[in-house]
Design a protein around this motif. Structure first.
Motif, PDB file in Angstrom:
ATOM      1  N   TYR A  34     -15.810   1.686  14.041  1.00 23.84           N
ATOM      2  CA  TYR A  34     -14.641   2.505  14.393  1.00 23.84           C
ATOM      3  C   TYR A  34     -14.028   2.004  15.705  1.00 23.84           C
ATOM      4  N   GLN A  35     -14.887   1.702  16.676  1.00 25.85           N
ATOM      5  CA  GLN A  35     -14.406   1.151  17.936  1.00 25.85           C
ATOM      6  C   GLN A  35     -13.579  -0.102  17.708  1.00 25.85           C
ATOM      7  N   VAL A  36     -14.087  -0.982  16.846  1.00 24.90           N
ATOM      8  CA  VAL A  36     -13.423  -2.264  16.596  1.00 24.90           C
ATOM      9  C   VAL A  36     -12.035  -2.027  15.992  1.00 24.90           C
ATOM     10  N   ARG A  37     -11.955  -1.139  15.003  1.00 19.48           N
ATOM     11  CA  ARG A  37     -10.671  -0.890  14.341  1.00 19.48           C
ATOM     12  C   ARG A  37      -9.700  -0.155  15.258  1.00 19.48           C
ATOM     13  N   ILE A  38     -10.224   0.788  16.043  1.00 10.75           N
ATOM     14  CA  ILE A  38      -9.367   1.524  16.978  1.00 10.75           C
ATOM     15  C   ILE A  38      -8.819   0.579  18.042  1.00 10.75           C
ATOM     16  N   ALA A  39      -9.661  -0.326  18.521  1.00 10.27           N
ATOM     17  CA  ALA A  39      -9.205  -1.287  19.539  1.00 10.27           C
ATOM     18  C   ALA A  39      -8.031  -2.107  19.010  1.00 10.27           C
ATOM     19  N   LEU A  40      -8.112  -2.532  17.753  1.00  9.48           N
ATOM     20  CA  LEU A  40      -7.008  -3.286  17.158  1.00  9.48           C
ATOM     21  C   LEU A  40      -5.769  -2.414  17.040  1.00  9.48           C
ATOM     22  N   GLU A  61      -6.499   1.497  31.174  1.00  6.44           N
ATOM     23  CA  GLU A  61      -6.749   2.519  30.157  1.00  6.44           C
ATOM     24  C   GLU A  61      -8.153   2.339  29.596  1.00  6.44           C
ATOM     25  N   LEU A  62      -8.943   3.403  29.619  1.00  6.49           N
ATOM     26  CA  LEU A  62     -10.289   3.388  29.048  1.00  6.49           C
ATOM     27  C   LEU A  62     -10.319   4.351  27.872  1.00  6.49           C
ATOM     28  N   LEU A  63     -10.992   3.928  26.826  1.00  4.70           N
ATOM     29  CA  LEU A  63     -11.005   4.724  25.603  1.00  4.70           C
ATOM     30  C   LEU A  63     -12.438   4.964  25.142  1.00  4.70           C
ATOM     31  N   GLN A  64     -12.806   6.237  25.038  1.00  2.00           N
ATOM     32  CA  GLN A  64     -14.078   6.634  24.431  1.00  2.00           C
ATOM     33  C   GLN A  64     -13.785   7.052  22.998  1.00  2.00           C
ATOM     34  N   THR A  65     -14.510   6.484  22.033  1.00  2.51           N
ATOM     35  CA  THR A  65     -14.282   6.829  20.633  1.00  2.51           C
ATOM     36  C   THR A  65     -15.495   7.562  20.065  1.00  2.51           C
ATOM     37  N   LYS A  66     -15.242   8.617  19.331  1.00  2.00           N
ATOM     38  CA  LYS A  66     -16.310   9.411  18.715  1.00  2.00           C
ATOM     39  C   LYS A  66     -15.956   9.622  17.244  1.00  2.00           C
ATOM     40  N   HIS A  67     -16.767   9.034  16.375  1.00  2.97           N
ATOM     41  CA  HIS A  67     -16.489   9.120  14.938  1.00  2.97           C
ATOM     42  C   HIS A  67     -17.516  10.004  14.250  1.00  2.97           C
ATOM     43  N   HIS A  68     -17.035  10.918  13.416  1.00  6.59           N
ATOM     44  CA  HIS A  68     -17.917  11.812  12.646  1.00  6.59           C
ATOM     45  C   HIS A  68     -17.517  11.744  11.181  1.00  6.59           C
ATOM     46  N   LEU A 103     -10.976   9.821  22.187  1.00  4.16           N
ATOM     47  CA  LEU A 103     -10.434   9.870  20.839  1.00  4.16           C
ATOM     48  C   LEU A 103     -11.571  10.237  19.892  1.00  4.16           C
ATOM     49  N   THR A 104     -11.419  11.341  19.192  1.00  8.16           N
ATOM     50  CA  THR A 104     -12.495  11.826  18.332  1.00  8.16           C
ATOM     51  C   THR A 104     -11.950  12.357  17.015  1.00  8.16           C
ATOM     52  N   THR A 126     -10.267   9.209  10.405  1.00 11.83           N
ATOM     53  CA  THR A 126     -11.593   8.594  10.272  1.00 11.83           C
ATOM     54  C   THR A 126     -11.428   7.096  10.056  1.00 11.83           C
ATOM     55  N   ILE A 127     -12.547   6.404  10.037  1.00 13.82           N
ATOM     56  CA  ILE A 127     -12.498   4.945   9.885  1.00 13.82           C
ATOM     57  C   ILE A 127     -11.819   4.527   8.581  1.00 13.82           C
ATOM     58  N   MET A 128     -12.007   5.312   7.520  1.00 12.67           N
ATOM     59  CA  MET A 128     -11.392   4.978   6.236  1.00 12.67           C
ATOM     60  C   MET A 128      -9.910   5.338   6.205  1.00 12.67           C
ATOM     61  N   ASP A 129      -9.508   6.256   7.065  1.00 14.61           N
ATOM     62  CA  ASP A 129      -8.102   6.668   7.101  1.00 14.61           C
ATOM     63  C   ASP A 129      -7.253   5.785   8.006  1.00 14.61           C
ATOM     64  N   LEU A 130      -7.901   4.867   8.720  1.00 12.39           N
ATOM     65  CA  LEU A 130      -7.153   4.035   9.657  1.00 12.39           C
ATOM     66  C   LEU A 130      -6.255   3.018   8.964  1.00 12.39           C
ATOM     67  N   ASP A 131      -6.497   2.754   7.677  1.00 19.99           N
ATOM     68  CA  ASP A 131      -5.647   1.796   6.949  1.00 19.99           C
ATOM     69  C   ASP A 131      -4.169   2.165   7.088  1.00 19.99           C
TER      70      ASP A 131
END
Length: 403
Positions: free
Chosen positions: A18-24, A58-65, A104-105, A174-179
């Motif tokens: 999730y971090q990788v995809r959010i960073a992009l 800018e610093l980003l904390q990501t929390k995926h559930h 970001l959660t 979510t990670i699958m919704d990032l498309d």
């Protein structure tokens, strides 16, 4: 019925991906503003954006559930772990005043909660501070205790300064919704029908680039905005009408034993054996066959190429091969010794190894032509030996009889 092991690290793995995809995603958004930046994973924070020169912006904390019902209550571990990182970084002076701090959660912040007061809209810093102080003093959470301590040990003035920099983005995809989010960012880059194929290649590059950055401690291995821009530009060129994308994993593919063994009995390999081609030339042919077959399959799956396009391309290859092949046969004449035939056949093969017949004007990668010719040889539509059809039929017939 499949069950998940109690020792499964699926949630952790999803969190890192999730971090990788959010960073992009966030990097693509920044690119649109024209800003120059450097992005990294797992340096100062989950995702860090710095100005060129090294100043964190800018610093980003990501929390995926996986459970979308996860909530950011006032004693939420997601909230307090993030605050601990930021307060400790602030105390150590690795996080400078004015740095934007984003949580970001995928969890949802209840209305009236601390996290809700820290959203980008309807912010209420004073209410958030009151809630933080009350929770830190009354909560009995052992997991959050270190975060409570660092918060309470910070002066009221410094607390407020830092909390003013915090923005909560809850109910994130979510990670699958990032498309969908990523497609929005590349919407104007290429045609709509090419979005999936474009993103597949962009994310493939981004994953490899992120792994390189994560594996290195060198500052210069962090990702520059100009790198992302250059990759986007290169991909756009590959998706133009006169071009097609060539995938990096195929460009760098080295023939392995499994692939070589899998094709040992293929007709195109037998054709090379008939003319006494060297082992290295046969290995190169197998490599190019595999690369061309796989690349063409991907183009078809991604609707970048039509069956009709391949038919036209193969007709061109057949016509060019036929001119060379028939000229060699004419030079040989009749009653030619086998050794001379094999030598002539290797000349036809040499032509196939060197000829450039691009499937589209800008697709100049040699393995596409070479591999496509070997694919035609595998179908026995072309060959190298003057009598390749008879010789191949005899060879395969003998193999069958020996079984």
């Amino acid at each position: 019925m499949t069950t998940t092991s109690p020792y499964s690290a699926a949630d952790s793995a999803l969190g890192y991906l999730y971090q990788v995809r959010i960073a992009l995603l966030w990097a693509l958004r920044r690119l649109k503003s024209g800003s120059d930046f450097v992005v990294s994973l797992e340096t100062l924070d989950d995702v860090t954006f710095e100005a060129k020169g090294g100043k964190p912006e800018e610093l980003l904390q990501t929390k995926h559930h996986r459970n979308r019902e996860a909530t950011l209550t006032d004693a939420s571990a997601d909230l307090w772990k993030s605050l601990r990182v930021w307060f400790e970084g602030h105390a150590a002076k690795t996080i400078l005043p004015g740095t934007a701090l984003h949580l970001l959660t995928t969890g949802k912040a209840p209305e009236g909660s601390i996290a809700a007061h820290l959203r980008s809209d309807c912010r209420d810093i004073d209410a958030a501070l009151k809630g933080l102080e009350a929770t830190a003093q009354s909560s009995e959470s052992k997991a959050n205790a270190p975060a409570y301590a660092v918060f309470l040990n910070t002066s009221a003035t410094e607390r407020k300064k830092l909390i003013e920099s915090v923005v909560v983005f809850d109910a994130a995809p979510t990670i699958m919704d990032l498309d969908g989010e990523l497609k929005t960012e590349v919407f104007w880059a290429i045609e709509r029908k090419q979005h999936d194929a474009f993103l597949e290649r962009l994310e493939g590059w981004w994953l490899r680039r992120s792994l390189k950055q994560l594996a290195s401690v060198a500052v210069e291995d962090r990702v520059l905005a100009t790198e992302i821009e250059a990759q986007m530009s290169d991909l756009r060129e590959q998706f133009k009408q006169d071009s097609l994308p060539i995938d990096d994993d195929l460009l760098t593919f080295d023939l392995d034993e499994v692939t070589q063994v899998a094709h040992a009995s293929s007709a195109f390999v037998r054709q090379l054996e008939i003319i006494a081609a060297g082992k290295k030339r046969i290995a190169a042919a197998v490599r190019d066959y595999y690369r061309a077959f796989e690349q063409r399959s991907r183009w078809l799956r991604n609707d970048l190429l039509l069956i009709g396009d391949l038919t036209q391309y193969e007709r061109r290859l057949l016509e060019e091969w036929e001119l060379v092949f028939e000229a060699v046969k004419d030079d040989l004449g009749v009653n030619t010794a086998e050794e001379a035939k094999q030598r002539a056949a290797r000349e036809v093969l040499k032509w196939a190894e060197r000829v450039s017949l691009p499937i589209r004007p800008s697709v100049t990668e040699p393995f596409v032509t070479r591999g496509s010719l070997h694919m035609l040889a595998d179908e026995v539509r072309i060959g190298w030996h003057p009598d390749f059809r008879n010789r191949l039929a005899t060879l395969l017939g003998a193999k069958e009889s020996a079984r």
